[in-house]
Design an enzyme around this catalytic site. Structure first.
Site, mmCIF file in Angstrom:
data_model
loop_
_atom_site.group_PDB
_atom_site.id
_atom_site.type_symbol
_atom_site.label_atom_id
_atom_site.label_comp_id
_atom_site.label_asym_id
_atom_site.label_seq_id
_atom_site.Cartn_x
_atom_site.Cartn_y
_atom_site.Cartn_z
ATOM 1 N N ARG A 37 -8.739 -6.378 6.783
ATOM 2 C CA ARG A 37 -9.908 -5.944 5.925
ATOM 3 C C ARG A 37 -10.168 -4.605 5.399
ATOM 4 N NH1 ARG A 37 -13.547 -9.818 4.353
ATOM 5 N NH2 ARG A 37 -14.494 -8.058 3.573
ATOM 6 N N GLY A 85 -9.934 -1.300 3.573
ATOM 7 C CA GLY A 85 -9.166 -1.035 2.583
ATOM 8 C C GLY A 85 -8.656 -2.319 1.590
ATOM 9 N N CYS A 86 -8.845 -3.341 2.161
ATOM 10 C CA CYS A 86 -8.450 -4.561 1.339
ATOM 11 C C CYS A 86 -9.579 -5.603 1.178
ATOM 12 C CB CYS A 86 -7.165 -5.156 1.954
ATOM 13 S SG CYS A 86 -6.183 -6.267 1.286
ATOM 14 N N GLY A 87 -10.182 -5.612 0.240
ATOM 15 C CA GLY A 87 -11.407 -6.321 0.356
ATOM 16 C C GLY A 87 -11.260 -7.743 -0.139
ATOM 17 N N CYS A 98 -8.217 -9.396 0.597
ATOM 18 C CA CYS A 98 -7.027 -9.866 1.252
ATOM 19 C C CYS A 98 -7.386 -11.346 1.965
ATOM 20 C CB CYS A 98 -6.586 -9.061 2.497
ATOM 21 S SG CYS A 98 -5.821 -7.470 1.925
#
Length: 268
Positions: A107, A109-111, A113
């Site tokens: 999660r 930095g990768c909202g 994913c």
């Protein structure tokens, strides 16, 4: 070996035409698996400290738990592969979790994913019930103290800080993590356990204000989010829908108010 938030490495610095060997302090980033009633649900890349607070905050802001009281017990274990956070949660919350098809991985930095459909990209926002009046002077005072309360950031330069500033303008607690979402979850988890009144103060973040930062704050009823960097357009839109005050580019005596300007007061 116990995971620590910092790690010292040998580096070579180039300065004034010379290369010298020296030690440097780096932030530690490790996999953290959140396990609910024996079932692993998500792995976060996080700073290995304040993990019970991270687990509770994530569980609340992701809708896995509806209240802190649904978390009965939490245990943090070190493994060769990373950290395990084992949680014992209420049966009703666990049954609801098992019914979810969302597979969240990485999660930080990768909202988005793991989301399976564009239909669920835009979150459902429940408006904040009470929006606080916030003094501009309190924002400036909190910003003045903000950096001095971030020891990991001072040593490494690679972590984010998130603070709760109470109605008197004082920083009541601050958490750090390599992931801005993780730092926010740590703060929200700690505050939920402590029973804070989220309508009396504001959250201050050292990062930009992404849509997820707005959504996570709104879930717990935070009425004002202040960021030292810029928000995204979606974050502003969702802050409007959530009845939240959103401030960016926060500096002592200078901020940009994106929503809720009428709730910012110029008097102490």
């Amino acid at each position: 070996m116990t995971a620590t938030p910092l790690k010292t490495l040998t580096v070579w610095r180039l300065k004034q035409g010379r290369i010298d060997e020296t030690d440097d302090c780096l932030s530690n980033e490790v996999p953290v698996a959140l396990v609910y009633n024996g079932i692993s649900h998500v792995v976060l890349m996080a700073t290995p400290q304040d993990l019970p607070e991270l687990a509770l905050g994530f569980s609340l802001t992701e809708g896995i738990l509806s209240s802190a009281s649904q978390l009965y017990d939490v245990e943090v274990l070190q493994t060769p592969a990373g950290m395990l956070v084992n949680m014992d949660i209420a049966s009703a919350a666990f049954l609801q979790l098992k019914g979810r098809r969302r597979n969240l991985s990485g999660r930080t930095g990768c909202g988005l994913c793991g989301i399976e459909s564009l239909d669920v990209v835009k979150p459902v926002i429940t408006p904040v019930k009470v929006r606080p009046k916030v003094s501009a002077a309190h924002i400036s005072d909190a910003l003045d103290a903000f950096a001095s309360l971030q020891p990991l950031r001072a040593q490494t330069g690679s972590v984010h800080g998130v603070a709760w500033v109470n109605g008197s303008g004082h920083i009541q607690a601050l958490f750090e993590d390599v992931g801005r979402h993780n730092a926010l979850d740590k703060l929200l988890g700690f505050g939920a356990r402590a029973g804070w009144n989220w309508s009396e103060g504001f959250v201050l973040v050292s990062s930009r204000a992404s849509y997820e930062m707005v959504v996570k704050s709104a879930v717990l009823g935070v009425g004002c989010l202040v960021a030292v960097s810029a928000p995204t357009a979606l974050a502003v839109q969702l802050a409007q829908e959530a009845n939240m005050t959103l401030i960016g580019f926060a500096r002592p005596g200078q901020q940009v108010i994106y929503t809720g300007h009428e709730y910012i007061t110029l008097a102490d």
